[in-house]
Structures are given as structure tokens and as C-alpha cells.
Design a protein around this motif. Structure first.
Motif, PDB file in Angstrom:
ATOM      1  N   ARG A  37       8.599 -30.092  17.398  1.00 43.42           N
ATOM      2  CA  ARG A  37       7.165 -29.001  16.181  1.00 43.42           C
ATOM      3  C   ARG A  37       8.015 -28.884  15.146  1.00 43.42           C
ATOM      4  NH1 ARG A  37       4.528 -29.443  20.384  1.00 43.42           N
ATOM      5  NH2 ARG A  37       2.677 -29.213  21.529  1.00 43.42           N
ATOM      6  N   ALA A  38       7.947 -29.458  13.900  1.00 43.75           N
ATOM      7  CA  ALA A  38       8.792 -28.909  13.201  1.00 43.75           C
ATOM      8  C   ALA A  38       8.016 -28.967  11.786  1.00 43.75           C
ATOM      9  CB  ALA A  38       9.956 -30.117  12.593  1.00 43.75           C
ATOM     10  N   HIS A  39       8.444 -29.188  10.101  1.00 40.47           N
ATOM     11  CA  HIS A  39       7.190 -29.110   9.041  1.00 40.47           C
ATOM     12  C   HIS A  39       8.268 -30.713   8.445  1.00 40.47           C
ATOM     13  CE1 HIS A  39       7.397 -24.805   9.751  1.00 40.47           C
ATOM     14  NE2 HIS A  39       6.247 -25.205   9.602  1.00 40.47           N
ATOM     15  N   LEU A  40       7.453 -30.798   7.806  1.00 39.12           N
ATOM     16  CA  LEU A  40       7.470 -32.576   7.227  1.00 39.12           C
ATOM     17  C   LEU A  40       6.968 -32.514   5.841  1.00 39.12           C
ATOM     18  CD1 LEU A  40       7.552 -35.418   8.030  1.00 39.12           C
ATOM     19  CD2 LEU A  40       4.784 -35.569   7.485  1.00 39.12           C
ATOM     20  N   LEU A  41       7.966 -32.615   4.938  1.00 39.75           N
ATOM     21  CA  LEU A  41       8.416 -31.839   3.762  1.00 39.75           C
ATOM     22  C   LEU A  41       8.190 -33.433   2.651  1.00 39.75           C
ATOM     23  CD1 LEU A  41      11.104 -29.526   3.725  1.00 39.75           C
ATOM     24  CD2 LEU A  41       8.692 -29.329   3.979  1.00 39.75           C
ATOM     25  N   GLN A  42       8.090 -33.051   1.771  1.00 42.26           N
ATOM     26  CA  GLN A  42       8.046 -34.381   0.517  1.00 42.26           C
ATOM     27  C   GLN A  42       9.430 -34.907   0.722  1.00 42.26           C
ATOM     28  OE1 GLN A  42       6.373 -37.198  -0.751  1.00 42.26           O
ATOM     29  NE2 GLN A  42       8.506 -37.758  -2.056  1.00 42.26           N
ATOM     30  N   ALA A  43      10.502 -36.190   0.576  1.00 44.16           N
ATOM     31  CA  ALA A  43      11.832 -36.023   0.781  1.00 44.16           C
ATOM     32  C   ALA A  43      12.122 -36.518  -0.903  1.00 44.16           C
ATOM     33  CB  ALA A  43      11.735 -37.536   1.144  1.00 44.16           C
ATOM     34  N   ARG A  44      12.938 -35.664  -1.125  1.00 41.48           N
ATOM     35  CA  ARG A  44      13.566 -35.511  -2.926  1.00 41.48           C
ATOM     36  C   ARG A  44      14.063 -37.062  -3.598  1.00 41.48           C
ATOM     37  NH1 ARG A  44      16.889 -30.090  -1.750  1.00 41.48           N
ATOM     38  NH2 ARG A  44      16.756 -31.260   0.317  1.00 41.48           N
ATOM     39  N   TRP A  45      15.003 -37.351  -2.621  1.00 39.91           N
ATOM     40  CA  TRP A  45      15.098 -38.262  -3.678  1.00 39.91           C
ATOM     41  C   TRP A  45      15.451 -39.974  -2.687  1.00 39.91           C
ATOM     42  CZ3 TRP A  45      18.334 -35.465  -6.435  1.00 39.91           C
ATOM     43  CH2 TRP A  45      19.150 -34.067  -6.035  1.00 39.91           C
ATOM     44  N   SER A  46      14.483 -40.138  -1.845  1.00 39.08           N
ATOM     45  CA  SER A  46      14.167 -41.117  -1.237  1.00 39.08           C
ATOM     46  C   SER A  46      12.951 -41.926  -1.290  1.00 39.08           C
ATOM     47  CB  SER A  46      13.828 -40.993   0.440  1.00 39.08           C
ATOM     48  OG  SER A  46      15.338 -40.543   1.065  1.00 39.08           O
TER      49      SER A  46
END
Length: 139
Positions: A37-46
Motif C-alpha cells: 500500500r502506497a501513494h501514486l504521484l504524477q511522474a515529474r520527468w516521464s
């Protein structure tokens, strides 16, 4: 035998199939982490991709079945090196990278059910920020 992984992001459900023939060590390492279980974030570079930061976690694998430009739904594990350990979750056009430059990650899972919701994941991480994500073995 095909190993299936359930992925829940908010109220959206996905099923992925492990790429055990192409990435056996990576798949075994991911299975040891489950349930995750974690958090999903917008990728900054991809580009059109989200990521699950795993920090300095040592998953004990090297390069295997690597991709730099995964297709939507081709989930990667980057086992540290030039950047931190992470899971990359592409929802659109992606060129995997970090502030240090281009990266390649281990393609260990392919979304087989719920692909129609990939664009919605992108909308949510872009406009609403971090999303709860859970991975669990289904088989």
C-alpha cells in the motif's frame, strides 16, 4: 501458470499479469513486497505516467526486461541506481526519466483488466494529486 495482481487506485480496480518469463527475478521481488500500500504521484520527468516512490528500498534485483518507453499499462520497477527505487505506472505516452536523465525500468507487470481507466488515473494524479494505491496477489 499466470500470476495475477490486483491493483486498486481509489475506487478504480485493475488486474495485471506478471511478466514471469521475461522478468523472473523482478516478479519474485515484487511478490515479496505484497500486499503493498502506497501513494501514486504524477511522474515529474516521464510524461504521461505516475509513480510509486519506494525510496532507498533494496529489492535485490538488477536490470531485467528493461523498457525506456513503456506502453500504457506496462508497469515498471526501477530497482535504484541513478534514481531511487520506484514503480512506474504509465497511463499514456511515456519516456521514463528522472532529474539525472533517461532511465529504463524492469517491465514486470502488464495491465490486463481495467485498461479503459488508465486515462482517468492520469486525470486524477494531475488534477487531484496523490492517490492511494494497493497491490495484492489474486492467485
Amino acid at each position: 501458470m499466470t500470476t495475477r495482481i490486483g491493483i486498486t487506485i481509489g475506487d478504480l480496480a485493475f488486474v495485471g499479469v506478471l511478466e514471469e518469463e521475461r522478468a523472473p527475478a523482478t516478479c519474485a521481488a515484487v511478490l515479496r513486497l505484497l500486499p503493498l500500500r502506497a501513494h501514486l504521484l504524477q511522474a515529474r520527468w516521464s510524461g504521461e505516467s505516475a509513480w510509486v516512490p519506494l525510496g532507498s528500498l533494496d529489492v535485490g534485483v538488477g536490470a531485467e526486461n528493461q523498457l525506456h518507453r513503456p506502453e500504457p499499462g506496462q508497469v515498471l520497477l526501477y530497482p535504484a541506481g541513478d534514481s531511487e527505487t520506484e514503480i512506474l505506472f504509465p497511463y499514456g505516452q511515456t519516456a521514463f526519466a528522472a532529474k539525472c536523465g533517461p532511465l529504463s525500468g524492469n517491465h514486470f507487470l502488464t495491465i490486463s483488466e481495467g485498461r479503459e481507466h488508465l486515462a482517468e488515473i492520469g486525470r486524477r494524479v494531475l488534477w487531484h494529486g496523490a492517490q492511494d494505491i494497493a497491490f495484492e496477489r489474486l492467485d
